[in-house]
Design a protein around this motif. Structure first.
Motif: not given
Ligand code: 5GP
Length: 215
Positions: A183-196
């Motif tokens: 779940a934590s990795q999923a949040i990090t992935a969302i944040l990375t994509a949204e920042r880009l």
């Protein structure tokens, strides 16, 4: 060894909202994210509810009286607010505006009511994530294991959980928290994509202009 990028494109900050029923693991997930990422900080809400054991004033919440809450709300100092379980909760406006201007992201642990209000005033900056528990049994177990609340409060929170969950489809991302690491990795992935996302990267135009000028 791969070479680390030194190119830093200026961007607007974003508002990452995590909503879930109590007991779905949202607090733990928030803590993990804040520890791992220096570019995001927590929005510390004001609340009129009683402080729980282990909670710290100014870290978990700003614990305030109903009178102070009313003053802040009436002075327009709350970006959003809601009544949950008979207590008032609200997001102080200034720290959020300051973070966004500085290109920093802000993490919110707020309910569906607050999320709807944020969407009305800052939809473009908002990223909505809903956290679901893996099962009703697991949710009940987590609420009981906390032992910070009396059994009557637990029962009330179970009842409130279904009302919170009914808003799941108002969120862009939905995570089922059956494993904390995943779940934590999923949040990090969302944040990375949204920042880009291009719309947030205010420095891209200048970068591309410079790039083209050298061709
Ligand atoms: P708790 O009392 O368990 O800390 O929080 C109860 C609920 O209030 C949670 O669903 C939490 O997300 C929500 N909440 C906490 N702070 C705020 C806030 O500032 N605004 C809104 N709308 N909800 C909040």
């Amino acid at each position: 060894m791969s070479k680390k990028s030194h190119i830093n494109i200026a961007r607007r900050g974003l508002l990452l909202v995590l909503s879930s029923p109590s007991g779905a693991g949202k607090t733990t997930l928030s803590r993990k994210l804040l520890e791992a990422d220096a570019s995001i900080s927590m929005s510390i809400s004001v609340t009129t509810r009683a402080q729980r054991p282990g909670e710290e004033d100014g870290r978990d919440y700003h614990f305030i009286t109903k009178e102070t809450f009313a003053q802040l709300r009436d002075a327009g100092e709350l970006l959003e607010y809601a009544e949950v379980f008979g207590n008032f909760y609200g997001t102080p406006r200034k720290p959020v505006e300051q973070a966004l201007q500085a290109g920093k992201d802000v993490l919110f642990d707020i309910d569906w009511q607050g999320t709807q209000q944020l969407a009305q005033v800052m939809e473009d900056d908002l990223v909505r994530v809903f956290i679901l528990p893996p099962s009703s049994e697991m949710l009940r177990e987590r609420l009981i294991n906390r032992q910070q609340d009396s059994m009557s409060v637990v029962a009330k929170r179970m009842a409130e959980a279904s009302s919170e969950i009914s808003h799941w489809a108002e969120y862009e991302y939905v995570i089922i928290n059956d494993d904390l690491t995943t779940a934590s990795q999923a949040i990090t992935a969302i944040l990375t994509a949204e920042r880009l996302k291009r719309k947030r990267r205010t420095g891209l135009t200048a970068f591309v202009r410079e790039l083209l000028s050298g061709l």
